[in-house]
Design a protein around this motif. Structure first.
Motif, mmCIF file in Angstrom:
data_model
loop_
_atom_site.group_PDB
_atom_site.id
_atom_site.type_symbol
_atom_site.label_atom_id
_atom_site.label_comp_id
_atom_site.label_asym_id
_atom_site.label_seq_id
_atom_site.Cartn_x
_atom_site.Cartn_y
_atom_site.Cartn_z
ATOM 1 N N GLU A 244 -52.572 54.204 -178.725
ATOM 2 C CA GLU A 244 -52.862 52.856 -179.232
ATOM 3 C C GLU A 244 -51.602 52.174 -179.759
ATOM 4 O O GLU A 244 -51.455 50.948 -179.648
ATOM 5 C CB GLU A 244 -53.916 52.980 -180.340
ATOM 6 N N LEU A 245 -50.681 52.962 -180.325
ATOM 7 C CA LEU A 245 -49.421 52.412 -180.835
ATOM 8 C C LEU A 245 -48.249 52.697 -179.900
ATOM 9 O O LEU A 245 -47.347 51.874 -179.757
ATOM 10 C CB LEU A 245 -49.112 52.997 -182.216
ATOM 11 N N VAL A 246 -48.260 53.879 -179.266
ATOM 12 C CA VAL A 246 -47.113 54.304 -178.455
ATOM 13 C C VAL A 246 -46.958 53.429 -177.219
ATOM 14 O O VAL A 246 -45.855 52.956 -176.905
ATOM 15 C CB VAL A 246 -47.260 55.790 -178.064
ATOM 16 N N VAL A 247 -48.063 53.210 -176.494
ATOM 17 C CA VAL A 247 -47.977 52.472 -175.224
ATOM 18 C C VAL A 247 -47.553 51.012 -175.434
ATOM 19 O O VAL A 247 -46.628 50.541 -174.759
ATOM 20 C CB VAL A 247 -49.311 52.562 -174.457
ATOM 21 N N PRO A 248 -48.196 50.263 -176.356
ATOM 22 C CA PRO A 248 -47.722 48.872 -176.575
ATOM 23 C C PRO A 248 -46.269 48.799 -177.017
ATOM 24 O O PRO A 248 -45.552 47.882 -176.623
ATOM 25 C CB PRO A 248 -48.662 48.346 -177.674
ATOM 26 N N ASN A 249 -45.828 49.775 -177.816
ATOM 27 C CA ASN A 249 -44.434 49.783 -178.261
ATOM 28 C C ASN A 249 -43.486 49.894 -177.068
ATOM 29 O O ASN A 249 -42.513 49.144 -176.944
ATOM 30 C CB ASN A 249 -44.222 50.954 -179.221
ATOM 31 N N LEU A 250 -43.785 50.825 -176.147
ATOM 32 C CA LEU A 250 -42.939 50.985 -174.959
ATOM 33 C C LEU A 250 -43.019 49.756 -174.061
ATOM 34 O O LEU A 250 -41.996 49.291 -173.535
ATOM 35 C CB LEU A 250 -43.372 52.241 -174.189
ATOM 36 N N LEU A 251 -44.213 49.206 -173.887
ATOM 37 C CA LEU A 251 -44.379 48.033 -173.019
ATOM 38 C C LEU A 251 -43.621 46.825 -173.591
ATOM 39 O O LEU A 251 -43.046 46.042 -172.827
ATOM 40 C CB LEU A 251 -45.865 47.701 -172.851
ATOM 41 N N ARG A 313 -34.860 52.605 -176.869
ATOM 42 C CA ARG A 313 -35.193 51.741 -178.017
ATOM 43 C C ARG A 313 -36.551 52.118 -178.609
ATOM 44 O O ARG A 313 -36.756 52.002 -179.816
ATOM 45 C CB ARG A 313 -35.185 50.279 -177.599
ATOM 46 N N ALA A 314 -37.484 52.545 -177.766
ATOM 47 C CA ALA A 314 -38.828 52.856 -178.248
ATOM 48 C C ALA A 314 -38.880 54.204 -178.963
ATOM 49 O O ALA A 314 -39.552 54.342 -179.991
ATOM 50 C CB ALA A 314 -39.815 52.841 -177.074
ATOM 51 N N PHE A 315 -38.171 55.215 -178.422
ATOM 52 C CA PHE A 315 -38.313 56.572 -178.957
ATOM 53 C C PHE A 315 -37.008 57.154 -179.490
ATOM 54 O O PHE A 315 -37.020 58.247 -180.053
ATOM 55 C CB PHE A 315 -38.855 57.504 -177.858
ATOM 56 N N GLY A 316 -35.884 56.439 -179.304
ATOM 57 C CA GLY A 316 -34.591 56.968 -179.709
ATOM 58 C C GLY A 316 -34.450 57.220 -181.200
ATOM 59 O O GLY A 316 -34.002 58.304 -181.602
ATOM 60 N N PRO A 317 -34.812 56.255 -182.085
ATOM 61 C CA PRO A 317 -34.601 56.479 -183.526
ATOM 62 C C PRO A 317 -35.288 57.732 -184.052
ATOM 63 O O PRO A 317 -34.690 58.492 -184.826
ATOM 64 C CB PRO A 317 -35.202 55.201 -184.157
ATOM 65 N N TYR A 318 -36.523 57.965 -183.626
ATOM 66 C CA TYR A 318 -37.236 59.169 -184.084
ATOM 67 C C TYR A 318 -36.563 60.432 -183.545
ATOM 68 O O TYR A 318 -36.434 61.431 -184.247
ATOM 69 C CB TYR A 318 -38.694 59.099 -183.619
ATOM 70 N N PHE A 319 -36.114 60.361 -182.300
ATOM 71 C CA PHE A 319 -35.457 61.518 -181.681
ATOM 72 C C PHE A 319 -34.135 61.844 -182.366
ATOM 73 O O PHE A 319 -33.734 63.014 -182.447
ATOM 74 C CB PHE A 319 -35.223 61.229 -180.195
ATOM 75 N N LEU A 320 -33.451 60.814 -182.884
ATOM 76 C CA LEU A 320 -32.160 61.027 -183.548
ATOM 77 C C LEU A 320 -32.301 61.866 -184.821
ATOM 78 O O LEU A 320 -31.359 62.563 -185.208
ATOM 79 C CB LEU A 320 -31.509 59.683 -183.883
ATOM 80 N N ILE A 321 -33.462 61.809 -185.476
ATOM 81 C CA ILE A 321 -33.684 62.656 -186.653
ATOM 82 C C ILE A 321 -33.632 64.122 -186.237
ATOM 83 O O ILE A 321 -33.020 64.957 -186.907
ATOM 84 C CB ILE A 321 -35.041 62.318 -187.315
ATOM 85 N N GLY A 322 -34.275 64.436 -185.098
ATOM 86 C CA GLY A 322 -34.196 65.795 -184.565
ATOM 87 C C GLY A 322 -32.774 66.169 -184.186
ATOM 88 O O GLY A 322 -32.357 67.323 -184.356
ATOM 89 N N LEU A 389 -43.353 60.210 -175.451
ATOM 90 C CA LEU A 389 -42.707 59.735 -174.223
ATOM 91 C C LEU A 389 -43.677 59.830 -173.050
ATOM 92 O O LEU A 389 -43.842 58.874 -172.286
ATOM 93 C CB LEU A 389 -41.463 60.577 -173.964
ATOM 94 N N ARG A 390 -44.328 60.979 -172.923
ATOM 95 C CA ARG A 390 -45.271 61.184 -171.811
ATOM 96 C C ARG A 390 -46.460 60.221 -171.923
ATOM 97 O O ARG A 390 -46.875 59.612 -170.934
ATOM 98 C CB ARG A 390 -45.745 62.633 -171.813
ATOM 99 N N SER A 391 -47.007 60.088 -173.139
ATOM 100 C CA SER A 391 -48.141 59.173 -173.336
ATOM 101 C C SER A 391 -47.749 57.740 -172.991
ATOM 102 O O SER A 391 -48.504 57.020 -172.328
ATOM 103 C CB SER A 391 -48.628 59.236 -174.793
ATOM 104 N N GLY A 392 -46.568 57.332 -173.463
ATOM 105 C CA GLY A 392 -46.110 55.962 -173.200
ATOM 106 C C GLY A 392 -45.894 55.704 -171.725
ATOM 107 O O GLY A 392 -46.293 54.651 -171.206
ATOM 108 N N ILE A 393 -45.267 56.666 -171.029
ATOM 109 C CA ILE A 393 -44.998 56.483 -169.596
ATOM 110 C C ILE A 393 -46.298 56.425 -168.807
ATOM 111 O O ILE A 393 -46.478 55.559 -167.942
ATOM 112 C CB ILE A 393 -44.080 57.611 -169.087
ATOM 113 N N ILE A 394 -47.234 57.336 -169.102
ATOM 114 C CA ILE A 394 -48.517 57.343 -168.394
ATOM 115 C C ILE A 394 -49.263 56.033 -168.648
ATOM 116 O O ILE A 394 -49.826 55.432 -167.724
ATOM 117 C CB ILE A 394 -49.367 58.558 -168.825
ATOM 118 N N GLY A 395 -49.259 55.584 -169.911
ATOM 119 C CA GLY A 395 -49.929 54.317 -170.238
ATOM 120 C C GLY A 395 -49.303 53.138 -169.523
ATOM 121 O O GLY A 395 -50.012 52.258 -169.006
#
Length: 1147
Positions: A244-251, A313-322, A389-395
């Motif tokens: 609900e949040l991931v897909v619109p963010n990527l789109l 841009r959609a998933f990079g900031p969260y990934f940078l914490i890792g 990432l997978r959820s966003g791409i599939i959506g």
């Protein structure tokens, strides 16, 4: 430090190390230890405050816990500054104190004020548990333990400084209390979204310590240990992880990227226009048509929108914490080799105090523990990023598949879309787990080489040369792998596309016994795919051999050069084993780097495919004007020109239609004249080349082929709208569905199979019509809904739903029909001839014109049919007997799937049914009476109570531990003898590894006996022989595993395919096609690529662990006593966690 501490000692090794009662000097205790937590808090505070400002979660009311923390912080500030004022008082009494007595209390006091401010600021920003303050209090307590011990040991000397001693004890106690309090959570913030989910994930409310240790997951692990977990046992998904949040963010990010690319293109075009426009210089050389074409083609090659940038841009900031956790873990990794050096040095000094050895061992354990905690935090962030990432791409792919143009659908087949959502999206998820190795591996290699240089000197350059020589080899393999990957995905798309077509027409295949020929077609494509997969596997085997042997080759060349370049260089235990520990650290990045590069290559292929699909043109949502203006026409088309693709010839031309509000318009014409195209144009499904379309209000559409969901009959009609009993019953009655409910096993709760498999064609059409009627739209587009039902049912539906007195009276209706008996009752008729509007008007007006409409009526007249009245009666009676009331049928109407040649017969039957409903014909009335006499419904008491069974069963998954039978089945697919041979090869490879380590141990013992160079060549030669034989065995084992992998892939796919082609038709009637396609797409991908690499990792890890234990027991036999308890712990872990992991694997 002398200016700061005066006469106080800062460091003295005799005082700290070479004594049985070690302690830190006074200056060190007064400066470094108290400053360490302060430096941490002041460095992190600006970033933390900035983060809190950007992420406001609400407002937390002042709780008792918060009050206690705040009060303790203020007391700590008072305690610290009491020391400061005490120093000033002593100075006024002419008791000179070093500056450290003034600076440290001042710094500590200001830091305590900062910590108190952060406590309140976190409360205002809705932070329930603070990681920054927990780390600060932990460091403070750890740094205060040493002075605390010192002051206890020197308590007898505290007579002259009681105040400072008392203040320090209070400081230590309050700091420890703050650390304990920081382990507890605050209340949830006010004004935050109320959590109504009864099964919310505890991670959202877990504290910092719980998150770091994953303690919040313990209850789920215990539940999984007690009984196998099922989907209903799982917690609800965190909102931030939901589609609900991931897909619109990527789109949104993808739309931003597309708009940037378009704006850059428009700027370039404007610049080019200005250069060659009217304002050009008079002496400007004219451009030839050929040059102009080249310029235009170059202009077309503008920057395509980058899907990679949107992902970053959609998933990079969260990934940078890792990534930050990974950086920290990499740095801690190199602590243990330095501690090992000190431990070996400790063993060489018999007079060294024993506490030093215990301290080093404890530090090595602590470093490993901290490294594990940080590493798994890194993995947690990577896994969550991969999932998002997978959820966003599939959506994004699913959303795109609904809006692409008809032209794009020609190039993007169903098989390709399925592969994009299953295989390509999964590749991105798999890549994120080890993506950080792309920068982490070079960092670890550089650090390892740096420490090796310190240990062995310039000899390390020889090892570095080996690594540099392997880079071109690996680059060649990566390039070839990429090309093979593209080719393999092409064959995979072809296979899935053909498999989808076969499953959609499986009934026809079985009726004509075409299974064998189509099976051969699938196997031919599969053979090509396996051929490419075999070449990829061989390349992977070469890569595995090169990079498995790389650490040993580096060690061999380094040691050989070290002992041969200078006779004074002796390979002792410290140099050898510290270097080996660094080489072992080097092994992981060297092994992972090629795999990550290979995964990036595969993901780049997938990225290109996904980006190409998402860049397809979309249907223009603005092609139909849906603004509610006050026009008297509900539907209007002015000078419309439409085609199915932009470069195709226009299917509809010069269309001018005005439909008044509340009127009924019939669209008639010969087969292929464009009736369905007109409806699609009104829906915006066609390319609008010219003209304007306007529709006022909401639209309901009833297609020619009814679309039915795998749900209950009621859910198919409601279609997500709230249930209203009276309205629902009226809809059922109007659509003639009430008699059907009496024969359905569960009434309107009967489950309908995929594509309405257990409904007849007429029933499917009436359910589709009922869905539209229940929606209460403003405009109804009805594409020949009466053609699939019997004539008497068609009349009922027209009278009660579509007609002037039906339920849709007052609504705007556009009806495509062949039923000429209904035409006199419509308001207007539109006649289409070859994609153009031939005539439009009322029934009487068009008859008078004697044009295309009159010809249409003549072609569909009943004069030729009435001549054979006896045949008519027979056919009508037969039809009514076989399909009474068009009731539920366990098979599909074969008429629906028959070729066009039966069109005449269907028209004949339809027209004869129309005649049977003519009230003025007594012959037909008597026939209708006979039908009605046969249709007496059973009384409720006589009707059997039927148990409603679910038609489409939920997909079952195995729970618990994987059975040995599953492993055996895969081993049989590989080949039992081949499987045994692979294990033997891996065992021999580990044996050579043990031999190399034992030989190196003997080599280092030479240094204790003498420093002569007599045996150097023999030592180097045997060590090299053992290492090279290990590399050869790795190559053979990798090649053999590749052969087994291909053999297993071929057998398992062929077995699955053979099974599905020989499965009864009832299986396909009750199993969704998507579920079967998933077996041939995702699961075959796992067998082809994922499972072999997992087997490779298992065999490597198993034999490496076995060889390590053998070496340790050989050198330290007492270690055998520890193996028993360790084995029990690991056995418990293996029993405890697979139940939880099995659910993840099945998902």
């Amino acid at each position: 430090m002398k200016h700061l501490c005066g006469n106080l000692t800062f460091w003295d090794s005799n005082f700290t190390k070479h004594t049985n009662l070690p302690d830190f000097p006074a200056c060190f205790q007064l400066s470094v230890l108290p400053w360490a937590p302060c430096i941490f808090l002041w460095l992190t505070s600006p970033f933390y405050i900035f983060y809190l400002k950007r992420n406001n979660r609400g407002y937390i009311m002042m709780s008792i816990l918060n009050r206690i923390k705040t009060v303790l912080g203020l007391i700590l500030w008072i305690v610290c500054w009491t020391d400061l004022f005490s120093s000033f008082h002593e100075m006024s009494q002419n008791q000179l104190k070093p500056p450290v007595y003034f600076v440290t209390p001042l710094v500590l006091g200001m830091t305590m004020l900062l910590a108190t401010f952060l406590i309140q600021f976190e409360r205002l920003k809705g932070v329930q548990s603070s990681g920054v303050l927990f780390i600060f209090w932990t460091i403070s307590v750890l740094c205060a333990i040493v002075p605390f011990r010192s002051k206890i040991m020197n308590a007898s000397q505290a007579e002259s400084d009681k105040l400072r001693f008392t203040m320090f004890y209070i400081y230590f106690g309050l700091t420890l209390l703050q650390l304990i309090l920081s382990c507890f959570n605050e209340k949830p913030p006010l004004f935050s979204s109320v959590v109504t989910d009864p099964n919310v994930c505890p991670e959202t409310t877990a504290g910092f310590l719980s998150k770091m240790t994953f303690w919040w997951f313990t209850c789920m692990a215990i539940k999984g240990y007690k009984s196998p977990l099922e989907n209903k046992d799982l917690w609800s998904l965190n909102k931030h992880d939901s589609s609900e949040l991931v897909v619109p963010n990527l789109l949104n990010e993808w739309e931003v990227e597309k708009s940037k690319a378009q704006s850059e293109q428009s700027v370039k075009e404007q610049a080019a226009f200005r250069k060659a426009g009217p304002g050009a210089e008079p002496n400007h050389v004219s451009v030839s048509p050929e040059e102009e074409e080249v310029l235009l083609s170059k202009r077309k090659e503008a920057r395509q929108p980058s899907f990679l940038r949107a992902l970053l841009r959609a998933f990079g900031p969260y990934f940078l914490i890792g990534s930050a956790f990974k950086l920290l873990q990499d740095l801690i990794t190199f602590v243990n080799p330095q501690l090992l050096r000190m431990l070996i040095d400790f063993t060489k000094q018999p007079q060294a105090p024993s506490w030093w050895g215990y301290s080093l061992a404890f530090l090595m354990f602590s470093a490993s523990l901290l490294q594990t905690l940080i590493l798994h935090q890194h993995f947690q962030y990577c896994f969550v990023t991969g999932m998002r990432l997978r959820s966003g791409i599939i959506g994004a792919i699913y959303r795109k598949s609904l809006v692409i143009t008809n032209e794009a659908k020609r190039s993007s087949t169903v098989g390709e879309v399925v592969n994009l959502m299953s295989v390509d999206a999964q590749r991105f998820m798999d890549l994120t787990t080890f993506l950080n190795m792309l920068w982490s591996a070079p960092l670890q290699i550089v650090l390892a080489l740096f420490f090796l240089w310190q240990n062995l000197g310039p000899s390390v350059l020889a090892g570095l040369a080996v690594m540099v020589l392997l880079i071109p080899f690996n680059a060649f393999i990566a390039m070839k792998t990429r090309s093979y990957q593209v080719e393999q995905m092409k064959y995979k798309d072809e296979r899935i596309k053909l498999m989808n077509e076969i499953l959609n027409g499986i009934k026809v295949l079985k009726l004509y016994a075409w299974e064998t020929s189509f099976q051969q077609k699938i196997l031919q494509i599969r053979q090509k795919e396996l051929h490419v997969l075999r070449k990829t596997a061989y390349l992977s085997a070469l890569s595995t051999m090169a990079w498995t042997s790389a650490p040993f080759l580096v060690a061999l060349t380094t040691f050989a050069v070290f002992v041969t370049v200078d006779e004074n260089n002796v390979l002792d235990a410290e140099k050898a084993f510290v270097s080996l520990s660094l080489f072992n650290i080097l092994r992981f990045p060297l092994n992972m780097l090629p795999q990550v590069i290979s995964s990036i290559v595969q993901a780049s292929v997938s990225l290109k495919r996904i980006q190409g699909f998402l860049s397809h043109d979309e249907l223009d949502p603005e092609s139909v004007d849906r603004r509610n203006n006050t026009s008297e026409y509900a539907v209007s088309v002015v000078n419309g020109k439409f085609s199915w693709a932009k470069q195709d010839q226009a299917a509809l031309d010069n269309i001018n239609v005005m439909v008044p509000q509340g009127s009924l318009l019939a669209v008639v014409g010969h087969v292929g004249c464009g009736k369905t195209s007109l409806v699609c144009a009104l829906l915006g499904e066609m390319e609008k080349l010219e003209g304007q379309i306007s529709i006022q209000g909401s639209v309901a559409y009833v297609p020619q082929q009814a679309w039915i969901q795998n749900a209950t009959l009621r859910d198919n009609i409601l279609f997500g709208r709230p249930y209203a009993e009276q309205k629902y019953r009226c809809v059922l009655e109007a659509c003639a569905l009430t008699p059907d409910l009496e024969v359905l096993p569960g009434g309107d709760q009967t489950e309908i199979g995929e594509k309405g498999i257990n409904l007849s064609g007429g029933q499917r059409q009436r359910v589709s019509l009922a869905r539209a009627l229940y929606s209460e739209a403003d405009v109804y587009l009805l594409d020949d809904p009466l053609s699939a039902v019997d004539a008497h049912v068609a009349k009922h539906i027209f009278d009660n739903v579509i007609g002037p007195e039906g339920a849709l009276k007052g609504k705007t209706r556009i009806l495509v029909t062949h039923g000429i008996s209904f035409l006199p009752q419509v308001h207007n008729i539109l006649v289409l001839v070859e994609g153009r509007v031939s005539e439009m008007g009322s029934y009487q007006d068009l008859l008078k014109q004697n044009g295309a409409f009159a010809e249409f009526l003549r072609n569909y007249s009943l004069e030729d049919i009435i001549e054979d009245d006896e045949v008519t009666d027979l056919l009508v009676d037969d039809e009514e007997e076989e399909f009474p009331d068009d009731a539920l049928s366990n098979h599909t109407d074969m008429v629906d799937n028959e070729p066009i040649v039966n069109e005449a017969r269907r028209q004949f039957m339809r027209q004869m049914s129309i005649m049977s409903n003519d009230p003025e014909n007594p012959k037909k009335m008597s026939r209708r009476r006979r039908c009605s006499e046969r249709r007496h419904p059973e009384s409720p008491s006589e009707k059997k109570e039927l148990k409603v069974e679910k038609l489409i069963q939920a997909e079952t998954t195995e729970t618990g531990r994987v059975k040995l039978k599953v492993y055996w089945e895969y081993a049989k697919a590989v080949g039992p003898l081949l499987s045994l041979f692979i294990c033997v090869l891996y065992g021999c490879q580990s044996a050579t590894s043990i031999g190399a380590n034992v030989w190196l141990s003997e080599w280092t013992n030479d240094a204790l006996l003498n420093r002569t160079q007599d045996r150097v060549h023999m030592r180097v030669g045997v060590y090299a022989a053992l290492g090279i034989s290990q590399g050869v065995l790795v190559m053979f084992s990798s090649f053999t595993l590749a052969l087994g992998k291909i053999q297993a892939a071929r057998k398992l796919h062929q077995t699955l395919l053979d099974n599905k082609f020989h499965t009864p038709q009832s299986f396909f009637d009750t199993t969704p096609i998507g579920r079967i396609i998933n077996r041939f797409s995702k699961d075959i991908y796992v067998i082809d690529e994922v499972l072999p690499s997992t087997v490779l990792m298992f065999l490597g890890t198993f034999f490496a662990s076995l060889s390590t234990m053998i070496v340790i027991i050989f050198s330290t036999p007492i270690f055998a006593l520890v193996i028993g308890p360790l084995a029990l712990i690991y056995f418990f872990v293996q029993v405890f966690f697979p139940f939880v992991a099995a659910l993840h694997d099945s998902g």
